[in-house]
Design an enzyme around this catalytic site. Structure first.
Site, PDB file in Angstrom:
ATOM      1  N   THR A  23       0.851  -1.195   0.000  1.00 17.13           N
ATOM      2  CA  THR A  23       0.000   0.000   0.000  1.00 17.13           C
ATOM      3  C   THR A  23       0.884   1.241   0.000  1.00 17.13           C
ATOM      4  O   THR A  23       1.737   1.395   0.863  1.00 17.13           O
ATOM      5  CB  THR A  23      -0.913  -0.009   1.239  1.00 17.13           C
ATOM      6  OG1 THR A  23      -1.789  -1.125   1.140  1.00 17.13           O
ATOM      7  CG2 THR A  23      -1.727   1.273   1.330  1.00 17.13           C
ATOM      8  N   HIS A 171      -6.991 -10.873  -2.343  1.00 14.30           N
ATOM      9  CA  HIS A 171      -6.450 -10.497  -1.032  1.00 14.30           C
ATOM     10  C   HIS A 171      -7.262 -11.191   0.062  1.00 14.30           C
ATOM     11  O   HIS A 171      -8.369 -10.772   0.397  1.00 14.30           O
ATOM     12  CB  HIS A 171      -6.511  -8.977  -0.869  1.00 14.30           C
ATOM     13  CG  HIS A 171      -5.653  -8.425   0.229  1.00 14.30           C
ATOM     14  ND1 HIS A 171      -5.066  -9.220   1.189  1.00 14.30           N
ATOM     15  CD2 HIS A 171      -5.268  -7.144   0.520  1.00 14.30           C
ATOM     16  CE1 HIS A 171      -4.360  -8.452   2.022  1.00 14.30           C
ATOM     17  NE2 HIS A 171      -4.478  -7.198   1.634  1.00 14.30           N
ATOM     18  N   ASN A 174      -4.376 -10.117   6.127  1.00 18.07           N
ATOM     19  CA  ASN A 174      -4.187  -8.841   6.852  1.00 18.07           C
ATOM     20  C   ASN A 174      -5.462  -8.215   7.421  1.00 18.07           C
ATOM     21  O   ASN A 174      -5.546  -7.005   7.585  1.00 18.07           O
ATOM     22  CB  ASN A 174      -3.467  -7.831   5.960  1.00 18.07           C
ATOM     23  CG  ASN A 174      -2.065  -8.279   5.623  1.00 18.07           C
ATOM     24  OD1 ASN A 174      -1.551  -9.221   6.229  1.00 18.07           O
ATOM     25  ND2 ASN A 174      -1.441  -7.629   4.658  1.00 18.07           N
ATOM     26  N   TYR A 176      -8.604  -8.011   6.271  1.00 16.40           N
ATOM     27  CA  TYR A 176      -9.624  -7.413   5.418  1.00 16.40           C
ATOM     28  C   TYR A 176     -10.761  -8.423   5.213  1.00 16.40           C
ATOM     29  O   TYR A 176     -10.803  -9.458   5.870  1.00 16.40           O
ATOM     30  CB  TYR A 176      -8.984  -6.880   4.139  1.00 16.40           C
ATOM     31  CG  TYR A 176      -7.965  -5.805   4.464  1.00 16.40           C
ATOM     32  CD1 TYR A 176      -8.373  -4.604   5.048  1.00 16.40           C
ATOM     33  CD2 TYR A 176      -6.601  -6.018   4.283  1.00 16.40           C
ATOM     34  CE1 TYR A 176      -7.452  -3.631   5.422  1.00 16.40           C
ATOM     35  CE2 TYR A 176      -5.666  -5.046   4.651  1.00 16.40           C
ATOM     36  CZ  TYR A 176      -6.099  -3.857   5.218  1.00 16.40           C
ATOM     37  OH  TYR A 176      -5.191  -2.894   5.595  1.00 16.40           O
ATOM     38  N   ASN A 231      -4.728  -5.283  12.133  1.00 18.69           N
ATOM     39  CA  ASN A 231      -6.179  -5.056  12.120  1.00 18.69           C
ATOM     40  C   ASN A 231      -6.895  -5.906  13.173  1.00 18.69           C
ATOM     41  O   ASN A 231      -8.035  -6.343  12.972  1.00 18.69           O
ATOM     42  CB  ASN A 231      -6.781  -5.312  10.730  1.00 18.69           C
ATOM     43  CG  ASN A 231      -6.618  -4.130   9.800  1.00 18.69           C
ATOM     44  OD1 ASN A 231      -6.651  -2.985  10.234  1.00 18.69           O
ATOM     45  ND2 ASN A 231      -6.437  -4.404   8.511  1.00 18.69           N
ATOM     46  N   GLY A 310       8.819  -7.310  -0.114  1.00 13.58           N
ATOM     47  CA  GLY A 310       8.056  -6.083   0.020  1.00 13.58           C
ATOM     48  C   GLY A 310       8.947  -4.863   0.058  1.00 13.58           C
ATOM     49  O   GLY A 310       9.220  -4.238  -0.965  1.00 13.58           O
ATOM     50  N   THR A 311       9.451  -4.515   1.257  1.00 12.64           N
ATOM     51  CA  THR A 311      10.296  -3.317   1.377  1.00 12.64           C
ATOM     52  C   THR A 311      11.576  -3.446   0.567  1.00 12.64           C
ATOM     53  O   THR A 311      12.148  -2.441   0.157  1.00 12.64           O
ATOM     54  CB  THR A 311      10.629  -3.020   2.846  1.00 12.64           C
ATOM     55  OG1 THR A 311      11.176  -4.191   3.444  1.00 12.64           O
ATOM     56  CG2 THR A 311       9.385  -2.586   3.609  1.00 12.64           C
TER      57      THR A 311
END
Length: 351
Positions: A23, A171, A174, A176, A231, A310-311
């Site tokens: 994101t 997805h 996480n 959602y 979350n 990712g990063t």
């Protein structure tokens, strides 16, 4: 192994380094993709597969305010600049399709109510255009509302293909909407969508049935995070959950299964990759904290078929070239992960 090619459903990947969905909140008003996003993704086209940030399949479901959508014709047209830019660099790109469920705050969605498997809110506060507010209590979805949500994922997948994407990643991670059904900490339903593993997974499998029917299973991936407490998520038995899902997912012949192996906050610990590998016969992608050496070892041992970074990709648009050269990596600047503009987005140097 990391640099060898791989058949992932309909695609031949030139290497086993996937760019994980990240994101970045750079979309324009109306959740519109833009030229800056096209530049960002094209810079990272040397990944075996680029997976986009989470993308809304329906209006009124924003959790980040400036994330992109894929529910309108205007968004489809705007995404075409992104897919064209990645393909021009020889890349492959999947869109991560997503519904935020209870994480979609009404203050970000013109008062549109948020919904979930059960009426349980996320702990703490969230940043909204009106400032920091407590997370909103969602309304439990009625049975008659679920088919329209399933259809929204399928339409999102069709729209992604129309926008030039090579496929989609569903997805399911996480905290959602899909994850809110999967994990028993968020799902307290007593109907056909709650209780047993079979029932809690029903919504996921209905989404996968619809999405694979819409665009073909060989262009569909799935991301899961059985341990991640982000979350306010928890499950009483994450190993049983991933084991059950991995076994059942074999029948779908997906392009891949993408598993996040740990918890952002280290609140929940355990090994979910071993049971995923033991039960899943398809292409397994591992994610979270893998470096070059561990990735190579995991691939050589057959524990994984590919690794999502990712990063690593966020800060190193040319990550495969850096790994191959044994070069130093740029450090990610966390202060610019979600800020607007090019700084910390498209200005990381290449070799």
């Amino acid at each position: 192994m990391l640099f060898s090619s791989l058949q992932a459903g309909a695609l031949t990947l030139p290497n086993r380094m996937l760019m994980a969905p990240l994101t970045r909140t750079r979309a324009d008003a109306g959740h519109m993709p833009n030229a800056l996003m096209a530049e960002y993704y094209a810079q990272r086209a040397s990944a075996g597969l680029v997976i986009t940030e989470c993308t809304m399949v329906a209006p009124g479901t924003s959790a980040f305010n400036a994330e992109p959508g894929i529910y309108s014709q205007e968004q489809i047209e705007a995404w075409k600049q992104v897919t064209a830019a990645v393909h021009a660099k020889g890349g492959r790109i999947f869109m991560q399709i997503w519904h935020a469920g209870r994480a979609a705050h009404p203050a970000m969605n013109d008062g549109h109510e948020n919904v979930s498997s059960s009426a349980i809110s996320i702990d703490g506060e969230v940043h909204t255009p009106q400032g920091k507010l407590p997370n909103a209590l969602p309304r439990e979805l009625r049975l008659d509302e679920i088919p329209a949500l399933v259809a929204a994922y399928a339409q999102g997948a069709r729209n992604a293909i129309a926008a030039g994407f090579d496929g989609v990643e569903v997805h399911g991670a996480n905290g959602y909407l899909i994850d809110q059904f999967l994990r028993d900490g968020a799902n307290k339903r007593t109907d056909a969508y709650g209780g047993s593993l079979e029932n809690r997974a029903r919504f996921l499998f209905e989404v996968l049935d619809a999405v694979t029917a819409a665009i073909g299973a060989d262009r569909v991936g799935l991301r899961l995070s059985p341990l991640n407490s982000y979350n306010s998520m928890i499950d009483s038995d994450p190993v049983a959950l991933i084991s059950f899902l991995a076994e059942r997912l074999n029948s779908y012949k997906l392009a891949y299964l993408h598993v996040m192996r740990s918890d952002f906050f280290q609140a929940q610990k355990g090994d979910v990759m071993s049971p995923a590998r033991a039960h899943y016969k398809g292409l397994l992608v591992g994610n979270m904290g893998y470096g070059l050496e561990e990735s190579q070892q995991a691939l050589a041992a057959g524990q994984l078929d590919a690794v999502a970074f990712g990063t690593g990709f966020l800060a190193n648009p040319d990550l495969p070239a850096r790994f191959k050269a044994g070069a130093a990596l740029n450090a990610p600047d966390a202060s610019t992960f979600y800020t607007p503009g090019a700084k910390g987005y498209t200005d990381y140097p290449t070799l």
